[in-house]
Design an enzyme around this catalytic site. Structure first.
Site, mmCIF file in Angstrom:
data_model
loop_
_atom_site.group_PDB
_atom_site.id
_atom_site.type_symbol
_atom_site.label_atom_id
_atom_site.label_comp_id
_atom_site.label_asym_id
_atom_site.label_seq_id
_atom_site.Cartn_x
_atom_site.Cartn_y
_atom_site.Cartn_z
ATOM 1 N N GLU A 135 3.734 -7.156 1.421
ATOM 2 C CA GLU A 135 4.480 -7.922 2.427
ATOM 3 C C GLU A 135 3.649 -8.377 3.622
ATOM 4 O O GLU A 135 3.873 -9.450 4.170
ATOM 5 C CB GLU A 135 5.660 -7.092 2.936
ATOM 6 C CG GLU A 135 6.967 -7.358 2.230
ATOM 7 C CD GLU A 135 7.210 -6.429 1.053
ATOM 8 O OE1 GLU A 135 8.283 -6.512 0.451
ATOM 9 O OE2 GLU A 135 6.334 -5.617 0.745
ATOM 10 N N ALA A 139 2.546 1.367 -4.448
ATOM 11 C CA ALA A 139 1.226 1.998 -4.542
ATOM 12 C C ALA A 139 1.269 3.425 -4.014
ATOM 13 O O ALA A 139 0.759 4.363 -4.650
ATOM 14 C CB ALA A 139 0.194 1.179 -3.784
ATOM 15 N N GLY A 173 3.163 -8.325 -10.678
ATOM 16 C CA GLY A 173 1.983 -9.159 -10.480
ATOM 17 C C GLY A 173 1.077 -8.640 -9.388
ATOM 18 O O GLY A 173 0.069 -9.266 -9.049
#
Length: 747
Positions: free
Chosen positions: A708, A512, A469
């Site tokens: 995070e 990423a 997500g």
């Protein structure tokens, strides 16, 4: 003019699939002759099963089999010592292994039937008798039995002490010493855990699992059941949130695979929302924090001691105390981290594991110190700004926290803050402003990716990572599109398939950097091959050009100095007599730079709360979060990541608490009616600022993770704002009405 995609706000490429329901999740795949499984969970917290009667359940029409420890296939658990990719030291839990009960809610039987309703009804007819033993689920009662884990989980060892913290604290004119605690939290992603195992015949299976790493699931299955990789194909193209609960294979996977292999038919096992409380969670932690400073605010000592809970069969660890060694300049620092066993399932990584917990204690204590000093909380942090990672002595690869402090404070209006607690009020509400710092690791993991360019100008890139997500599909599409100068509509990104090139689990905010680097490298190899064909064409306008002097734009390869001299992708591939160009590359972090630098994302969080003085109700009305995270690949999806993290932090500060009945040894609010999470009405203004930061040492594409950092420090900022509003310091989260009123009444 060709517009690059990286760095621009782009909508999710998978957005339409999700909002129209076309995106399928683990429990939505079907197969001919698909059976349904329902789990029976233990009713005691510790002991053994003395008898289990499945006869009534087996007599229900439509029931196929009831599996227990007594009749499970002997092929299960072929590799007793196997641990999945992210398992902590110890012996992993093995469902239906024997008669022993290790925790309340442990799966003890699986009812398999022709449909879900029959399986659920039959499960209620399974009769179990137990021999209960005394259990312990109260961390405070076992804290004296805490121990230093004999085997340290990778990256979780506390930093060595420096200086003499005890002497430094004793000599400090201004001191703060307090205990802090955050309630146990459960992940509760929108999508419950499920596994659909499709029987392909001849012992081969296709598995749709709710997981953050399909190759981790594949490895788990092959080791446990003794299958080859060719026999097990795992897919998880869409994950409806996980927050770390999908890092490890959970027990529904084992049960579904076991049943499918034994029955030789397709089986689905879906956990209910109640059953989502029978495995991993953010652990409890008893934190003792002491900070000493001179009257000018310079820190003289930091002591941070933690006892955290683990299960009786694994030593789960996370970095709670490490932030106190790194966040601020201080010559005398001592940290300890110990574990105490309780009779629950093993805790697990939950969004920024360890950081929100440890930073809540550190940033709350810093706030308390600022009031004792009569100093602005922001100024105190700037005075003790760490220019290097003091835990290791390494310079930071990049650090723009000063800029984050400045921009966040300006946007929030921090200079207008009245410093005295209870000095700001509107109507019947007390207004409080608080702030905190955030810090999270910026990592990269070894990852492989494949890129395939076809003669029609379409590009496909793939790696086995997950998209939980966060927008991974979208950023990989952007990266690939820019590499070959294509519109995003011509690029397809694939993830969540065990047949794709290697990727570690998606976690730690490294996806990423890791997958993005691998895709970049694969696309660059395709570029070089394509350019070679273009330059070798007879009469090529690029014959004497170098690849560094051309641009890939709009399906063409053109000279930067003269865009009228170009070769199309199609013409280059025709010249090369190929219909496709394929490349697979692997990206790995630089060992040299890892040895030389420390990599972290930083943030500055400013929060406003309003507290109804009569009712004790707390509202978070404004949050400004300024984040320094290197290059931002997609400001739109990046902002969403920070927003989600901030909402998570609001939940930690005010709502989330898994309540344990220690007499029963069971979490009692095991549903999302009584386990409170922030609703729309609880979330008001959140502003995200991305601070410009150049990063060139951690990975080739210059990014730092965002999944995070949004939660780190947020709960502390809110708790600090509550103190500023009320003059009451709440050191045990969440800040509920009863806790706030209790402290007020005691004053």
């Amino acid at each position: 003019m060709y517009e690059t995609h990286v760095g621009s706000p782009r909508s999710r490429v998978d957005g339409k699939l999700k909002v129209t329901g076309a995106a399928r999740y683990a429990a939505e795949y079907t197969a001919p002759d698909l059976a349904q499984g329902y789990v029976v969970n233990s009713a005691i917290a510790k002991g053994r099963i003395t008898s289990i009667d499945i006869s009534a359940a087996m007599a229900v029409p439509g029931v196929i089999q009831v599996f227990t420890h007594q009749n499970r296939p002997r092929t299960a658990w072929r590799s007793k010592a196997y641990q999945d990719e992210v398992a902590p030291p110890g012996t992993p839990f093995r469902p239906l292994y024997d008669e022993k009960i290790l925790y309340s809610g442990q799966p003890i039987a699986l009812v398999v039937a022709e449909d879900f309703e029959i399986a659920r009804y039959a499960a209620s007819l399974v009769r179990v008798t137990y021999e209960a033993e005394g259990h312990q689920t109260d961390l405070e009662k076992v804290r004296m039995q805490a121990y230093k884990p004999p085997k340290t989980r990778s990256g979780m060892a506390p930093a060595p002490d420096r200086g003499d913290a005890e002497a430094g604290f004793g000599a400090s004119p201004v001191r703060v010493s307090a205990d802090y605690r955050i309630a146990i939290e459960h992940h509760n992603p929108m999508e419950p855990h499920a596994a659909t195992v499709v029987w392909d015949g001849d012992g081969k299976i296709t598995v749709y699992d709710k997981i953050q790493g399909v190759q981790n699931t594949q490895s788990y299955i092959t080791h446990v059941f003794g299958l080859s990789q060719d026999d097990v194909h795992v897919l998880s193209p869409f994950v409806g949130g996980a927050f770390g609960s999908g890092l490890r294979p959970q027990y529904q996977l084992f049960l579904a695979v076991m049943a499918a292999l034994e029955l030789k038919r397709s089986v689905r096992v879906t956990l209910t929302r109640d059953q989502m409380f029978t495995f991993t969670y953010r652990p409890d932690g008893l934190q003792e924090m002491s900070i000493g400073a001179n009257p000018d605010g310079m820190l003289q000592a930091i002591r941070h001691d933690v006892v955290s809970n683990t299960s009786t069969f694994e030593d789960y660890q996370e970095m709670i105390v490490g932030w106190s060694s790194m966040m601020y300049h201080c010559e005398n620092v001592s940290t300890t981290y110990k574990l105490a066993q309780i009779d629950t399932y093993t805790p697990g990584d939950m969004r920024a594991p360890g950081a929100p917990t440890g930073m809540f204690a550190l940033e709350s204590a810093m706030d308390e110190l600022s009031y004792k000093l009569g100093m602005d909380p922001l100024q105190l942090r700037l005075r003790n700004y760490a220019e290097i990672d003091e835990a290791t002595g390494k310079p930071f690869s990049s650090k723009e926290l000063r800029a984050a402090y400045q921009l966040g404070a300006e946007r929030f209006g921090w200079s207008k803050r009245s410093p005295e607690p209870r000095s700001m009020k509107e109507g019947r509400e007390l207004v409080g402003w608080g702030m905190a710092s955030g810090m999270w690791e910026a990592q990269m993991q070894k990852t492989s990716a494949r890129a395939v360019l076809t003669i029609d100008g379409k590009l496909e890139v793939g790696t086995a990572t997950a998209d939980i997500g966060t927008g991974t599909y979208t950023i990989l599409t952007q990266i690939a599109a820019d590499a070959l100068g294509l519109p995003m509509e011509k690029v397809t990104a694939k993830v969540g398939d065990s047949k794709l090139p290697f990727s570690p689990v998606e976690g730690g905010s490294w996806a990423a950097a890791s997958a993005g680097t691998a895709v970049t490298l694969a696309c660059n190899t395709v570029r070089e091959t394509l350019f070679g064909y273009a330059r070798g064409m007879e009469g090529s306008p690029l014959a004497n050009a170098e690849i560094g002097r051309v641009a890939f734009r709009d399906g063409r390869i053109e000279l930067v100095s003269d865009p009228t001299r170009f070769v199309t992708i199609q013409d280059a591939m025709v010249a090369g007599k190929v219909h496709r160009i394929e490349a697979e590359e692997t990206g790995s972090p630089s060992r040299i730079n890892q040895a030389r630098y420390s990599g972290f994302t930083h943030s500055a969080i400013f929060a406003e709360v309003r507290v109804d003085e009569e009712l004790g109700r707390v509202r978070v009305t404004r949050v400004v979060d300024a984040v320094a995270a290197g290059k931002i690949l997609n400001p739109k999806t990046a902002r969403s990541q920070i927003l989600g993290g901030v909402v998570f932090g609001i939940g930690m500060a005010l709502h989330e608490e898994s309540m344990m009945d220690h007499h029963l040894g069971r979490f009692m609010n095991h549903n999302i009616a009584e386990y409170h999470i922030p609703a729309n009405a609880d979330v008001e203004g959140i502003e995200v600022i991305f601070v410009e930061e150049h990063e060139d040492k951690l990975n080739p594409i210059g990014v730092k993770g965002l999944g995070e950092i949004g939660i780190v420090g947020t709960a502390a900022a809110i708790a600090n704002a509550v103190y500023h509003a009320t003059g009451k310091r709440i050191r045990h989260l969440p800040i509920t009405v009863d806790r706030l009123l209790k402290v007020r009444d005691a004053a």
